[in-house]
Design an enzyme around this catalytic site. Sequence first.
Site, PDB file in Angstrom:
ATOM      1  N   ARG A   1      -8.772   0.075   4.320  1.00  0.00           N
ATOM      2  CA  ARG A   1      -7.659   0.985   3.851  1.00  0.00           C
ATOM      3  C   ARG A   1      -6.481   0.202   3.347  1.00  0.00           C
ATOM      4  NH1 ARG A   1      -6.814   6.528   6.868  1.00  0.00           N
ATOM      5  NH2 ARG A   1      -5.742   6.748   5.135  1.00  0.00           N
TER       6      ARG A   1
ATOM      7  N   ARG B   1       1.008  14.719  13.194  1.00  0.00           N
ATOM      8  CA  ARG B   1       1.545  14.396  11.867  1.00  0.00           C
ATOM      9  C   ARG B   1       1.725  15.613  11.193  1.00  0.00           C
ATOM     10  NH1 ARG B   1      -0.854   8.892   9.733  1.00  0.00           N
ATOM     11  NH2 ARG B   1       1.351   8.918   8.463  1.00  0.00           N
TER      12      ARG B   1
ATOM     13  N   ASP C   1       4.116   0.436  12.249  1.00  0.00           N
ATOM     14  CA  ASP C   1       3.068  -0.164  11.628  1.00  0.00           C
ATOM     15  C   ASP C   1       2.938  -1.673  11.955  1.00  0.00           C
ATOM     16  OD1 ASP C   1       3.445   1.596   8.494  1.00  0.00           O
ATOM     17  OD2 ASP C   1       2.794   2.044  10.595  1.00  0.00           O
TER      18      ASP C   1
ATOM     19  N   CYS D   1      -4.264  12.906  12.275  1.00  0.00           N
ATOM     20  CA  CYS D   1      -4.836  11.688  12.209  1.00  0.00           C
ATOM     21  C   CYS D   1      -4.953  10.989  13.757  1.00  0.00           C
ATOM     22  CB  CYS D   1      -4.432  10.942  11.158  1.00  0.00           C
ATOM     23  SG  CYS D   1      -3.207   9.836  11.674  1.00  0.00           S
TER      24      CYS D   1
ATOM     25  N   LYS E   1       0.784  -1.325   0.101  1.00  0.00           N
ATOM     26  CA  LYS E   1       0.076  -0.110  -0.126  1.00  0.00           C
ATOM     27  C   LYS E   1       0.859   1.247   0.116  1.00  0.00           C
ATOM     28  CE  LYS E   1      -1.623   1.674   4.122  1.00  0.00           C
ATOM     29  NZ  LYS E   1      -1.305   3.106   4.563  1.00  0.00           N
ATOM     30  N   ASN E   2       1.903   1.388   1.015  1.00  0.00           N
ATOM     31  CA  ASN E   2       2.685   2.564   1.045  1.00  0.00           C
ATOM     32  C   ASN E   2       3.471   2.772  -0.084  1.00  0.00           C
ATOM     33  OD1 ASN E   2       1.181   3.066   3.218  1.00  0.00           O
ATOM     34  ND2 ASN E   2       2.862   2.351   4.792  1.00  0.00           N
TER      35      ASN E   2
HETATM   36  C1  EPZ Z   1       4.672   6.643   6.450  1.00  0.00           C
HETATM   37  O1  EPZ Z   1       3.802   7.708   7.148  1.00  0.00           O
HETATM   38  C2  EPZ Z   1       3.629   5.591   6.534  1.00  0.00           C
HETATM   39  N1  EPZ Z   1       2.620   5.977   5.589  1.00  0.00           N
HETATM   40  C3  EPZ Z   1       3.031   5.196   7.701  1.00  0.00           C
HETATM   41  O2  EPZ Z   1       2.095   4.066   7.741  1.00  0.00           O
HETATM   42  C4  EPZ Z   1       4.184   4.839   8.747  1.00  0.00           C
HETATM   43  O3  EPZ Z   1       3.509   4.598  10.158  1.00  0.00           O
HETATM   44  C5  EPZ Z   1       5.117   5.926   8.622  1.00  0.00           C
HETATM   45  O4  EPZ Z   1       5.646   6.301   7.315  1.00  0.00           O
HETATM   46  C6  EPZ Z   1       6.212   5.543   9.614  1.00  0.00           C
HETATM   47  O5  EPZ Z   1       6.936   4.378   9.218  1.00  0.00           O
HETATM   48  C7  EPZ Z   1       2.641   6.101   4.298  1.00  0.00           C
HETATM   49  O6  EPZ Z   1       3.780   5.854   3.553  1.00  0.00           O
HETATM   50  C8  EPZ Z   1       1.665   6.362   3.305  1.00  0.00           C
HETATM   51  P1  EPZ Z   1       6.664   9.926   8.899  1.00  0.00           P
HETATM   52  P2  EPZ Z   1       4.769   9.126   7.023  1.00  0.00           P
HETATM   53  O7  EPZ Z   1       6.884  11.102   8.265  1.00  0.00           O
HETATM   54  O8  EPZ Z   1       5.448   9.311   6.080  1.00  0.00           O
HETATM   55  C9  EPZ Z   1       6.844  13.073  12.327  1.00  0.00           C
HETATM   56  C10 EPZ Z   1       0.212   2.876   7.646  1.00  0.00           C
HETATM   57  O9  EPZ Z   1      -0.382   2.260   8.714  1.00  0.00           O
HETATM   58  N2  EPZ Z   1       7.152  14.047  11.242  1.00  0.00           N
HETATM   59  O10 EPZ Z   1       7.902   8.793   8.662  1.00  0.00           O
HETATM   60  O11 EPZ Z   1       3.698  10.132   7.216  1.00  0.00           O
HETATM   61  C11 EPZ Z   1       5.567  12.465  12.525  1.00  0.00           C
HETATM   62  O12 EPZ Z   1       4.673  13.222  12.963  1.00  0.00           O
HETATM   63  C12 EPZ Z   1       0.702   4.015   7.878  1.00  0.00           C
HETATM   64  O13 EPZ Z   1       0.286   2.236   6.379  1.00  0.00           O
HETATM   65  C13 EPZ Z   1       7.222  15.493  11.563  1.00  0.00           C
HETATM   66  O14 EPZ Z   1       7.276  15.847  12.739  1.00  0.00           O
HETATM   67  O15 EPZ Z   1       5.525   9.063   8.505  1.00  0.00           O
HETATM   68  C14 EPZ Z   1       5.790  11.138  13.003  1.00  0.00           C
HETATM   69  O16 EPZ Z   1       5.957  11.247  14.552  1.00  0.00           O
HETATM   70  C15 EPZ Z   1       0.513   4.916   9.109  1.00  0.00           C
HETATM   71  N3  EPZ Z   1       7.399  16.227  10.260  1.00  0.00           N
HETATM   72  C16 EPZ Z   1       7.399  10.838  12.569  1.00  0.00           C
HETATM   73  O17 EPZ Z   1       7.731  12.125  11.937  1.00  0.00           O
HETATM   74  C17 EPZ Z   1       7.077  15.924   9.261  1.00  0.00           C
HETATM   75  O18 EPZ Z   1       7.280  16.933   8.430  1.00  0.00           O
HETATM   76  C18 EPZ Z   1       7.314   9.794  11.459  1.00  0.00           C
HETATM   77  O19 EPZ Z   1       6.487  10.076  10.419  1.00  0.00           O
HETATM   78  C19 EPZ Z   1       7.015  14.722   8.905  1.00  0.00           C
HETATM   79  C20 EPZ Z   1       6.758  13.864   9.911  1.00  0.00           C
END
Ligand code: EPZ
Length: 419
Positions: free
Chosen positions: A399, A124, A307, A119, A22-23
């Site tokens: 989803r 996020r 995840d 969310c 998916k991702n």
């Molecule tokens: C990706 O989300 C995945 N989604 C998530 O999977 C997964 O949990 C996550 O990576 C971590 O591995 C997709 O790829 C569509 P991050 P992403 O940016 O990229 C903080 C699922 O269940 N952050 O790596 O949005 C954020 O708040 C989903 O399949 C900032 O502070 O996650 C989090 O605490 C859920 N500022 C941490 O970093 C930013 O600009 C990691 O988030 C970006 C992120």
Amino acid sequence: MDQIVVRGGNRLVGEVAVSGSKNSTLALMASALLADGVSVLDNAPRLRDVDAMLELLRALGAKADWNDESGHTLSIDASGVDNFEAPYDLVRKMRASFMVLGPLVARFGNARVSEPGGCAIGVRPVDQHLKGLEALGAKVQLQHGYVQATSSGLEGARLAFDLTTVNGTQNVLMAATLARGETVIENAAREPEVVELATMLSKMGAEIHAAGSDRIVVRGVKELRPVRHRVEGDRIEAGTLLAAAAITRGDVRVTGIDPSLLESTLEKLRELGAEVEVDADGARVRADGHQVGIRVVTAPFPGFPTDMQAQIMAVLTLVDGSSVVIENVFENRFMHVPELQRLGADISLSGRSAHVRGVEKLMGAPVMATDLRASAGLLLAGLVATGETRVSRVYHIDRGYENIEAKLRSLGADICREV
Ligand code: EPZ
């Protein structure tokens, strides 16, 4: 609203193929915007999130749909993209939509994308995405809940993320492929979904080095061409199905997945007492033996994936002894705990730590899904809980898991969906 009903007690035994990631698919779909022509994605999973991304791509003027070749093939023609606004009602539905920002501003010099907002699992923010695009010379303004990014041509730069972000790395990587000169992304995410995106971008003509490391180097090119790409298997779905084998004391092999993508999950399943075998096309978990408590700490790849946190916690509710699960990536990702407690799990929370004491058994009960992976954890618990477990709000599950009840039923689970 659909519910999934599970009657616990059956060992899961057999072999099942995982769907495409998916991702990965969501990022690869966004990357199709970078090329003038038709890109094709094979082995794409039939999921609500993929349909949401299709809807967004069409709103931007692309022709994007499932084609009838296999039922799992997407065609995306980005030659007609003429609208650069990703509206709130679409981005709100699926936050990965925010990844159209980088491609739009890189190819068209213009993008107006709604901020995705928080969310269930956390605030996020997207500050790192914006930091990266500004480093490449994009002019970024926040107006009325939208990110407006413009550029008369991105310039390669050296940038360092303040923290590891998967979609942030992907957004900036896509933009950098069309930026003039060299870009160095420090503190890049190392997730397999970043590597797979770099693989597709390279097929499109991008010049990317060291994707998968925390320092990615990109040399910008003038334009990218559309390509055909087969999506890798979903490492989180694979881990979820193998966790189902562990919790039911079963024997399951998953195929269509490179096991090196889920090594940290396999390691934890071994540590708690399961037997794990890997081969070129998958992995097998046999779990008829004694299982013990372990310590799990979620972290960016190659650490234990956040995840998979709800799913491993479900397994740990029934092992012999206590476990600690520490969620370091998201600030609110224990919403499955109160629901697991309704099934009789003995879990106590303290900040980012969950202390799980193994119990003899779980009792079936109605539970409510709160987010995608929490739902998966509840399903796993339902597979072993005595009696019936009714999981409501299963749209969360749809989803990220294609036909999860059919896959589990094929392994022997007593499970059905009630519309
Ligand atoms: C990706 O989300 C995945 N989604 C998530 O999977 C997964 O949990 C996550 O990576 C971590 O591995 C997709 O790829 C569509 P991050 P992403 O940016 O990229 C903080 C699922 O269940 N952050 O790596 O949005 C954020 O708040 C989903 O399949 C900032 O502070 O996650 C989090 O605490 C859920 N500022 C941490 O970093 C930013 O600009 C990691 O988030 C970006 C992120």
